[in-house]
Design an enzyme around this catalytic site. Structure first.
Site, short mmCIF file in Angstrom:
data_model
loop_
_atom_site.label_atom_id
_atom_site.label_comp_id
_atom_site.label_asym_id
_atom_site.label_seq_id
_atom_site.Cartn_x
_atom_site.Cartn_y
_atom_site.Cartn_z
N ASN A 113 -31.21 12.69 35.84
CA ASN A 113 -31.00 13.56 34.69
C ASN A 113 -31.65 14.92 34.91
O ASN A 113 -32.72 15.01 35.52
CB ASN A 113 -31.57 12.92 33.42
CG ASN A 113 -30.84 11.63 33.08
OD1 ASN A 113 -29.75 11.40 33.58
ND2 ASN A 113 -31.44 10.81 32.25
N HIS A 130 -31.99 15.53 40.89
CA HIS A 130 -30.92 16.53 40.74
C HIS A 130 -31.39 17.82 40.10
O HIS A 130 -30.59 18.63 39.67
CB HIS A 130 -29.76 15.94 39.93
CG HIS A 130 -29.00 14.87 40.67
ND1 HIS A 130 -28.16 13.97 40.06
CD2 HIS A 130 -28.96 14.56 41.99
CE1 HIS A 130 -27.65 13.15 40.98
NE2 HIS A 130 -28.13 13.48 42.15
P1 NAD Z 1 -22.87 8.60 34.43
O1 NAD Z 1 -22.36 9.45 33.29
O2 NAD Z 1 -22.04 8.51 35.66
O3 NAD Z 1 -23.13 7.10 33.93
C1 NAD Z 1 -23.81 6.82 32.75
C2 NAD Z 1 -24.08 5.32 32.68
O4 NAD Z 1 -24.88 5.08 31.52
C3 NAD Z 1 -22.84 4.47 32.56
O5 NAD Z 1 -22.91 3.40 33.47
C4 NAD Z 1 -22.89 3.97 31.10
O6 NAD Z 1 -22.32 2.69 30.95
C5 NAD Z 1 -24.37 3.94 30.84
N1 NAD Z 1 -24.76 4.07 29.42
C6 NAD Z 1 -24.11 4.69 28.41
N2 NAD Z 1 -24.84 4.62 27.27
C7 NAD Z 1 -25.98 3.95 27.58
C8 NAD Z 1 -27.13 3.60 26.84
N3 NAD Z 1 -27.26 3.91 25.54
N4 NAD Z 1 -28.12 2.90 27.48
C9 NAD Z 1 -28.02 2.58 28.80
N5 NAD Z 1 -26.94 2.90 29.55
C10 NAD Z 1 -25.94 3.59 28.95
O7 NAD Z 1 -24.30 9.16 34.74
P2 NAD Z 1 -25.17 9.11 36.04
O8 NAD Z 1 -25.03 7.79 36.71
O9 NAD Z 1 -26.52 9.59 35.65
O10 NAD Z 1 -24.53 10.18 37.05
C11 NAD Z 1 -23.81 11.31 36.65
C12 NAD Z 1 -24.35 12.66 37.06
O11 NAD Z 1 -24.26 13.50 35.91
C13 NAD Z 1 -25.77 12.72 37.48
O12 NAD Z 1 -25.81 13.54 38.58
C14 NAD Z 1 -26.52 13.42 36.34
O13 NAD Z 1 -27.41 14.40 36.89
C15 NAD Z 1 -25.47 14.16 35.60
N6 NAD Z 1 -25.66 14.13 34.11
C16 NAD Z 1 -26.90 14.34 33.57
C17 NAD Z 1 -27.08 14.27 32.20
C18 NAD Z 1 -28.49 14.50 31.65
O14 NAD Z 1 -29.29 15.18 32.28
N7 NAD Z 1 -28.85 13.89 30.50
C19 NAD Z 1 -26.02 13.99 31.33
C20 NAD Z 1 -24.74 13.78 31.92
C21 NAD Z 1 -24.58 13.85 33.31
#
Ligand code: NAD
Ligand code: ZN
Length: 260
Positions: A113, A130
């Protein structure tokens, strides 16, 4: 999974956590979903079944090559992430991990994140693999600044892509875009985080990157207990020893008893 099976798994994981001196948490967007930040994939994902407005996958819009050729397009999506982060705050799940680190100082977090919520919640042993969306850098003169400073520099809307006040170069956040290499410093800290673990918990990530799934697989191969917390199944689901198909904040609250 029945309610009984879930309670049994919660108790088993709680026992492992209370015995662990060197737990490693590997976290993804699903953890911050409990702070209201959208994920990309999986449950509640913004792009689970859809492309962006421009008809391309989000991975292409948020990629290094796209920033180089159409920076305004990449910035449109960077801005969405930044706005969500600015309007959000860490949740109970982040707090629990910080509490565990206070009780067991060898606890580490590796997060994908870019929201900075682990640090805000008080965790110190954090690898933001990241990067952090709040930190900016000029791609020409390398001058560093922050998202707050950028916002403070404009009365109304910030023109996108933002330009450096010193040299007019393109400003970018210090995050790893799709197709870019991990920074050397993050890789070095990742090495420290992975050393001598006695429990690995993977929380809220679709675990698509090899440097995320790899440590879980090698922990499993070495007989180190592994746990996945995610309401949806992932490629790691069949591999981990314990699976909790639950939301991150609730599961973390239930597996940790302060003073344990
Ligand atoms: P992803 O979006 O690919 O996957 C998210 C995962 O979280 C899914 O498997 C989903 O089923 C699960 N999920 C959804 N709600 C949940 C909850 N309440 N509790 C537990 N699990 C839950 O995200 P990723 O695997 O982190 O990879 C995507 C890329 O996008 C990363 O590089 C990340 O840096 C970036 N990203 C970051 C943020 C952030 O900083 N908050 C937000 C979106 C995407
Ligand atoms: Zn500059």
């Amino acid at each position: 999974m029945t309610g009984d099976e879930q309670s049994t798994t919660l108790s088993a994981v709680a026992r492992l956590l209370s015995a662990a001196e060197r737990a490693l948490f590997i976290t993804g967007a699903g953890l911050s979903a409990d702070s209201g930040l959208p994920t990309y994939r999986g449950i509640g994902g913004l792009y689970a079944d859809a492309d962006t407005d421009e008809g391309m996958p989000i991975e292409e819009a948020l990629s290094g090559p796209m920033l180089a050729t159409r920076p305004e397009l990449t910035w449109k999506y960077l801005w969405q992430i930044g706005s969500a982060v600015a309007g959000g705050r860490f949740n109970r799940g982040h707090e629990v991990m910080a509490e565990i680190e206070r009780a067991r100082p060898e606890t580490w977090v590796v997060t994908q994140n870019v929201d900075g919520f682990h640090l805000d919640a008080g965790s110190k042993n954090v690898v933001e693999i990241h990067g952090n969306a709040g930190e900016l850098e000029c791609t020409a003169c390398r001058e560093r600044s922050t998202a707050q400073e950028l916002l403070a520099g404009y009365e109304g809307e910030v023109p996108l892509p933002p330009r450096c006040a010193t040299c007019d170069g393109l400003i970018r956040p210090r995050v790893v875009l799709f197709g870019e290499m991990l920074p050397d410093e993050a890789v070095a800290r990742l090495g420290i985080a992975l050393e001598r673990r006695d429990l690995v918990l993977v929380v809220g990530t679709s675990a698509l990157f090899p440097y995320i799934s790899g440590p879980v697989m090698s922990a499993r191969a070495c007989g180190i207990p592994t746990v996945e917390i995610n309401p949806a199944r992932t490629e790691l689901s069949d591999l981990v020893e314990h699976r909790l198909p639950m939301r991150a904040a609730e599961a973390l609250e239930r597996i940790w008893s302060p003073g344990a």
